[in-house]
Design an enzyme around this catalytic site. Sequence first.
Site: not given
Ligand code: ZN
Length: 318
Positions: A21-22, A213, A215, A246, A255
């Site tokens: 997903r992420d 979570h 990054h 991106c 992440n």
């Molecule tokens: Zn994330």
Amino acid sequence: MPHTRIEGFPAEVRITEVGPRDGLQALPDWVPTEAKIAMVNDLIAAGLRQFEVSSFVSPRAVPQMRDAAEVFAGIDRGKGAELTALVPNARGAARAVEAGVDAMVVFLSASESHNQANVNCSRETSLTAFREICRIGEEAGIPVQGAIATAFGCPFEGDVPVTAITELARAYADMGITRISLGDTTGMATPLLVQERCRALKREVPEAAITLHFHNTRGVGLACVYAGLLEGITRYESSLGGLGGCPFAPGATGNICTEDLVYLLEESGVATGVDLEAVFAVARRMEKILDRPLPGQVMKAGPRLTLHRRDAVPCAAG
Ligand code: ZN
């Protein structure tokens, strides 16, 4: 060597793989449904048991996630993996229930301006919508988890007060959402902020089960995990090979990397149940599918006891 562990670290940790997903959602090139399914199935075989599989958002807003239901249908449920998906509203929740998710994840931002930019409404409006999602979940017997984005800093507002986190977590807990993740959406977390936020949350919302979570935007993603471990936090989210961000936006990195996280944990004496070599293989296949190198580091160098021929190792000059 006797089994040892860094003092204060938990004995085991559960990793949620968020790559499907992420990691994939912002990629401009379509990743075939079969590749997404194979990624999850291969990681289940490698020992991972928690996945954020997809997102039941508008296919126009996030075209990469338009095959969410098909991906869920293709995943091998035999080993008891927990499969979750993001749901932004009641319509998404209905689709998620139909697809057979194990849990739905609702999300808002800790800062008002990021919530406006991300989902085009106020935090208060988000929370109101979540009550409806909780009702749908309750009817279907599917639990709801809550994510708080920009929990360590906002790209528009800068520092986010810790009270914003504890108040939103309190609002979640009051509607029955006790599995709460703190998301470092743009990589602004530092170990000190992690310590502060975890302690405040444990004090103010003791019923919350915290997930972290991070990054790796500024290179301290795993240092933030280390700080979380010292606070006794046992749930972390990461993505295969460090997928995410991106490719066309400078500075928007992904992440923390699942293999690098597994490596850190296992080398610290914390059990993950994950077969590192098997995850390398999945990450390398993903590099081929995406036709670009992934940022993960241990997959390139190998574990620390990977031996080399003496004449293959450069010396003196560099
Ligand atoms: Zn994330």
